[in-house]
Design an enzyme around this catalytic site. Structure first.
Site, short mmCIF file in Angstrom:
data_model
loop_
_atom_site.label_atom_id
_atom_site.label_comp_id
_atom_site.label_asym_id
_atom_site.label_seq_id
_atom_site.Cartn_x
_atom_site.Cartn_y
_atom_site.Cartn_z
N LYS A 35 0.85 -1.21 0.00
CA LYS A 35 0.00 0.00 0.00
C LYS A 35 0.88 1.25 0.00
O LYS A 35 2.09 1.15 0.22
CB LYS A 35 -0.90 -0.03 1.24
CG LYS A 35 -0.11 0.03 2.56
CD LYS A 35 -0.97 -0.37 3.75
CE LYS A 35 -0.15 -0.32 5.03
NZ LYS A 35 -0.78 -1.03 6.14
N ARG A 130 -9.24 -0.74 16.01
CA ARG A 130 -9.28 0.10 14.83
C ARG A 130 -10.32 -0.55 13.92
O ARG A 130 -11.48 -0.20 14.00
CB ARG A 130 -7.88 0.19 14.18
CG ARG A 130 -7.79 1.25 13.11
CD ARG A 130 -6.38 1.40 12.54
NE ARG A 130 -5.86 0.16 11.95
CZ ARG A 130 -4.68 0.07 11.36
NH1 ARG A 130 -3.86 1.13 11.28
NH2 ARG A 130 -4.26 -1.07 10.84
N TYR A 255 16.85 29.73 7.73
CA TYR A 255 15.66 30.51 8.11
C TYR A 255 15.52 30.55 9.63
O TYR A 255 15.73 29.54 10.31
CB TYR A 255 14.40 29.87 7.53
CG TYR A 255 14.22 30.10 6.05
CD1 TYR A 255 14.12 31.39 5.54
CD2 TYR A 255 14.15 29.03 5.18
CE1 TYR A 255 13.95 31.59 4.17
CE2 TYR A 255 13.97 29.22 3.82
CZ TYR A 255 13.87 30.50 3.33
OH TYR A 255 13.69 30.70 1.99
N MET A 303 13.00 24.14 1.78
CA MET A 303 12.26 23.32 0.83
C MET A 303 13.19 22.49 -0.06
O MET A 303 12.95 21.31 -0.31
CB MET A 303 11.37 24.21 -0.05
CG MET A 303 10.37 23.43 -0.89
SD MET A 303 9.40 24.50 -1.95
CE MET A 303 8.37 25.33 -0.78
C1 LIG Z 1 0.03 -2.00 6.77
C2 LIG Z 1 -0.49 -3.32 7.23
C3 LIG Z 1 0.38 -4.42 7.42
C4 LIG Z 1 1.89 -4.30 7.32
O1 LIG Z 1 2.42 -3.71 8.49
P1 LIG Z 1 4.00 -3.51 8.70
O2 LIG Z 1 4.11 -2.99 10.08
O3 LIG Z 1 4.44 -2.52 7.68
O4 LIG Z 1 4.61 -4.85 8.50
C5 LIG Z 1 -0.18 -5.65 7.73
N1 LIG Z 1 -1.53 -5.80 7.86
C6 LIG Z 1 -2.39 -4.77 7.70
C7 LIG Z 1 -3.84 -4.99 7.87
C8 LIG Z 1 -1.90 -3.50 7.40
O5 LIG Z 1 -2.75 -2.48 7.26
#
Ligand SMILES: *Cc1c(COP(=O)(O)O)cnc(C)c1O
Length: 359
Positions: A35, A130, A255, A303
């Site tokens: 992702k 979550r 800055y 930047m």
């Molecule tokens: C992002 C994610 C992972 C991977 O987590 P890492 O800490 O990057 O290994 C695994 N399972 C779900 C559901 C996630 O959202």
């Protein structure tokens, strides 16, 4: 010379890290998590070099569609999806798998007809709070999925670990036990582990592991480095010195004039800044490598530029190579200084950077 800021992606390190996952979780299948543009490494690039994975996990349709358009035929799971019923037709067309975590998704699925039943992963909330069905919702959600015509009756099961980066925290064992209890009577593929689970909790490996960050060569553990875990960093944020000068005692840099020279001293200007994804909040003292030699950031990041203290490396010259993180300088260390985590730095690397692949 064009602007020297670039991101270097070491593809053999990516393959090495996947092999390390296999070595640690020998009896599990691997869903590589790609992702957020493969944590900033490039979705299609990462997917092509993780061809040994058994499946991919992504966050949304846009990512899944991009993979299918690049002719990637592997199993793909939408880790949070579907977001709405309108996505289901395309999910079916593209042959994607879905994580089902909320009763609203059950309603959406029950109203839908698809050509071929979808593979669903039912997510159970074992304590992270979550996404996922609460323990008391599990049986009814399971029954509804089993009888839903849009869903393949071989529903898979998953949960997510909240604190696995802390080896001693008893919550992980509790989450694993809760999941085992709730799923003991269900003979179907199961998945618990993220990277920290893969590294530190063998009991969490079960049928499928879901590593993300470790594939990119970073240790998520609070007490170990990538080196300790035999992982190799995939991304290096690279640039060069574009100016070197000697400042006098009491002169200020950058800055806000937040940093004052304690003595006459050499400083270097690096062509990279927060416009490239370097954290603006990195304080003076954050490490930087100039020709492989450790120096420190001074003053505020701008930047397009950063200023470094060259007292540790007085022979440095314009054109010298600079590493902001990656090869020779763990991103974990830079993230610690900047009050963030490696995940955020990797995801934030800007598309404007020149990209160099090797390995
Ligand atoms: C992002 C994610 C992972 C991977 O987590 P890492 O800490 O990057 O290994 C695994 N399972 C779900 C559901 C996630 O959202």
């Amino acid at each position: 010379m064009s602007r020297p800021a670039s991101v270097i992606i070491n593809l053999s390190a990516l393959r090495h890290n996947l092999a390390r996952v296999r070595q640690l979780a020998k009896d599990s299948r691997v869903m590589a998590i790609i992702k957020a543009d493969a944590y900033g490494h490039g979705l299609i690039r990462a997917a092509s070099h993780l061809a040994e994975a058994d499946a991919f996990g992504v966050a949304c349709m846009e990512e899944a569609r991009e993979l299918r358009h690049a002719d990637i035929n592997k199993r793909i799971m939408l880790l949070e999806g579907p977001y709405s019923g309108e996505e289901l037709a395309e999910i079916s067309d593209l042959d994607l798998e879905i994580m089902i975590h909320d009763p609203s998704q059950l309603e959406m699925l029950e109203k839908t007809r698809v050509k071929k039943p979808l593979i669903a992963w039912m997510k159970i909330d074992t304590g992270m709070h979550r996404l996922g069905f609460l323990p008391e919702q599990v049986e009814s959600a399971w029954a509804r999925l089993q009888s839903c015509p849009a869903i393949d009756p071989k529903v898979h099961l998953a949960t997510h670990l909240a604190v696995a980066s802390e080896r001693e925290n008893p919550m992980t064992e509790q989450q694993i036990a809760t999941f085992a209890e709730l799923t003991a009577d269900k003979a179907t593929p199961k998945s618990i582990a993220n990277s920290a689970g893969v590294l530190a909790f063998p009991e969490s490996h079960v049928d499928w592991v879901r590593p993300g960050i470790m594939l990119y060569g970073i240790s998520p553990m609070s007490d170990s480095t990538a080196w300790d875990e035999q992982l190799q960093p995939v991304m290096t944020l690279h640039s060069r010195l574009i100016a070197v000068k000697t400042l006098k005692k009491n002169e200020c840099v950058g800055y806000g004039a937040t940093w004052r020279c304690p003595q006459d001293m050499p400083v270097g200007i690096v062509a990279a800044g927060y416009g490239d994804g370097y954290p603006r909040h990195a304080p003076s003292g954050t490490p930087v490598l100039v020709s492989g030699q450790r120096v420190t950031l001074i003053g505020r990041a701008s930047m397009d530029m950063l200023i470094v203290d060259l007292r540790q490396h007085p022979t440095a010259q314009v054109g010298d190579p600079v590493v902001l993180w990656g090869d020779g300088l763990p991103v974990e260390e830079v993230a610690n200084h900047a009050g963030t985590i490696p995940y955020e730095l990797l995801c934030g690397v800007h598309k404007r950077l020149r990209l160099i692949e090797h390995g």
